[in-house]
Every structure is written in C-alpha cells, then in structure tokens.
Write an enzyme that holds these catalytic residues in place. Sequence first.
Site, mmCIF file in Angstrom:
data_model
loop_
_atom_site.group_PDB
_atom_site.id
_atom_site.type_symbol
_atom_site.label_atom_id
_atom_site.label_comp_id
_atom_site.label_asym_id
_atom_site.label_seq_id
_atom_site.Cartn_x
_atom_site.Cartn_y
_atom_site.Cartn_z
ATOM 1 N N ASP A 20 43.678 38.617 40.425
ATOM 2 C CA ASP A 20 44.859 38.024 39.785
ATOM 3 C C ASP A 20 45.562 39.141 39.029
ATOM 4 O OD1 ASP A 20 46.642 36.040 38.690
ATOM 5 O OD2 ASP A 20 45.486 36.065 36.835
ATOM 6 N N SER A 21 46.750 38.849 38.540
ATOM 7 C CA SER A 21 47.471 39.826 37.717
ATOM 8 C C SER A 21 46.730 40.087 36.405
ATOM 9 C CB SER A 21 48.871 39.301 37.413
ATOM 10 O OG SER A 21 48.780 38.070 36.726
ATOM 11 N N CYS A 83 45.947 34.013 42.332
ATOM 12 C CA CYS A 83 47.237 34.188 41.673
ATOM 13 C C CYS A 83 48.266 33.508 42.560
ATOM 14 C CB CYS A 83 47.543 35.679 41.557
ATOM 15 S SG CYS A 83 49.191 36.044 40.953
ATOM 16 N N GLU A 163 47.834 34.784 28.007
ATOM 17 C CA GLU A 163 47.217 36.124 27.918
ATOM 18 C C GLU A 163 46.978 36.527 26.463
ATOM 19 O OE1 GLU A 163 46.297 38.830 30.156
ATOM 20 O OE2 GLU A 163 46.317 37.418 31.804
ATOM 21 N N CYS A 198 50.228 27.992 38.418
ATOM 22 C CA CYS A 198 49.941 29.349 37.984
ATOM 23 C C CYS A 198 48.536 29.298 37.405
ATOM 24 C CB CYS A 198 50.941 29.804 36.923
ATOM 25 S SG CYS A 198 50.495 31.378 36.136
ATOM 26 N N HIS A 200 47.114 30.846 35.222
ATOM 27 C CA HIS A 200 47.000 30.993 33.766
ATOM 28 C C HIS A 200 47.124 29.653 33.039
ATOM 29 C CE1 HIS A 200 47.599 35.305 34.442
ATOM 30 N NE2 HIS A 200 47.288 35.494 33.176
#
Length: 282
Positions: A20-21, A83, A163, A198, A200
């Site tokens: 993932d990012s 992702c 994040e 997403c 996240h």
Amino acid sequence: RCGCSMSGDKGDARPLGIFDSGMGGLTVMRAVRRALPQERIIYLGDTARLPYGTKSADTVTRYALQAAEHLMARDVKAILVACNTASANALPALARAFDPLPIIGVVEPGAEAAVAATRSGNIAVIATEGTVRGGAYRAAIHARMPHAKVTEIACPLFVALAEEGLTQGEIVRLVASRYLDPVFGAGDARPDTLVLGCTHFPVLAEAIQQAAGKDVTLVDSAETAATDLARVLAARGLLSKGPAQSPQFLATDAAARFARIGQLFLFAPINEDQVTLVDLSA
Ligand code: DGL
C-alpha cells in the site's frame, strides 16, 4: 514456474507480498492473517511517497510497479495490492509486467461486498481522488449490478487523518460531515450502503458511520479480498501448509512511526525491529 513443484508436505512456503502507499493496507493484511494464518506475509508501505491518491495515474502506476518489483525480488508467490488507488490505476500494468504471478486488487472485492450488502441498489463509495477519477468502483459495481445507482465521493483528507493516527474526535467528525452530508442528508435518495473504497478508511469507521447514519451499511474490501486471495492460492496449489509465521514489514520512510501508528491499522503490536527501511527507487 507455478510453484507446483514446491507443493510438497509444507505446501508452498514462499511469502505473500502485500503493499500500500502507507499503513492503510494493514487493514487488509489483518483479514488475510485471519483467513490464511499459516502464510508468511511481507508487507510493504511506501510511506516516503504517500499519498498515492492525489497523484496522476502514470505516477501511481510507476510506484506500484516499483513496489511489486521489490516484493518479487523477495521471492513472493503472489501479490495483494492493498491499495484501492493502485488497484484502480495500475492493476492491468502489474498483471502484464508480472504474469503469471497472481496479483489481486481490492476494488473488485470491495464492489462484490457492496453488491452483497445493498438492498436498494443505491450505493455510495468514498475513496481517494485517484480512485474516483477513473470510475473503477462504478464500473466494478455495474458489472455485477447494472441498475445500481453509484455515487463516488473523493475524501482525500481522510488519508491524512488516518496516517496521523487521528481517528476520533471533533476534527474527524467535522471532516466526515463535510464529505458525507451532501449525499446522506438527501432524504429518500440516501444510499443504504457505503463502501470504504480506500484501505485507510476502516480506522475512521466510527466517525464515518456517525456521519452517514446508523441505518447505512459500511463495507470494505478486506474480508472479500482475503477470501479471493485464499481462493486463488488454493486453485494454483500455492497455499503454505507450514506453521503460523510472523510477518515482516518494509517501509520506505520512518520505520519507528510505521511501527507506532501501524498498530492502529493492524490491531496487533508491531515492533520497530520488525520494520526494515527500503528504497524502491534504487
Ligand atoms: N490506501 C490507499 C487506497 O486504498 C491510498 C491512500 C493514499 O495514498 O492516498 O486508496
């Protein structure tokens, strides 16, 4: 080539690659660990170049190819692109570049979960700009349910909040209302299902649920993606039959931060010494 020759008593003991990012993909890794506890997982978070969601399709594709290349060098037997932005923009390029390696994305599993959950066929998807841009969710949902009404909403600030480990409180609630009120305040036309498009976003689920309304079903890709991965591995004779394995984490920046905040996403402890810094552009 297919790993079949390695399917002895221990099955195929090579690791699974997940990337993932940043830390979002750990929400998917959690489901994979539950579904496939005997697999050794190498998780790569491209924390130095996050976010992917605001970048062009070309850049996301280049980053995704580099991430997959790095995992390949570690002899992975399959890759889960945890992702949505990379899945939406780079999956065909990844599949072409690494054929016949199994590469699973999260958009199709997310669409599958949404279609299974909706009763009205009115589905909203929240995702990054880069996922919304190409309409990947709309297409994946329509392929399964042609009459579905699909509303896609770009929510880039959610990535930054997640994040930061800022998952609750006033700021998160305000941002969630700002993104969701226009769609979920709409009376009869309200969607009954909201896709967390997403990886996240599951850590923000409480605030998102509150802004959307209690009657809305939240779904994400994690469980369905883990099931898809298990099915593909079984079909190709790539399952490991060995004992449970502890995972390995790779990050392109800030290992200590990855360990500290990553635990929120994985719901399990991560020690700093389990995280190795790597350089994907080298
Ligand atoms: N977690 C990623 C996704 O699922 C992208 C977040 C980002 O880097 O913008 O789309």
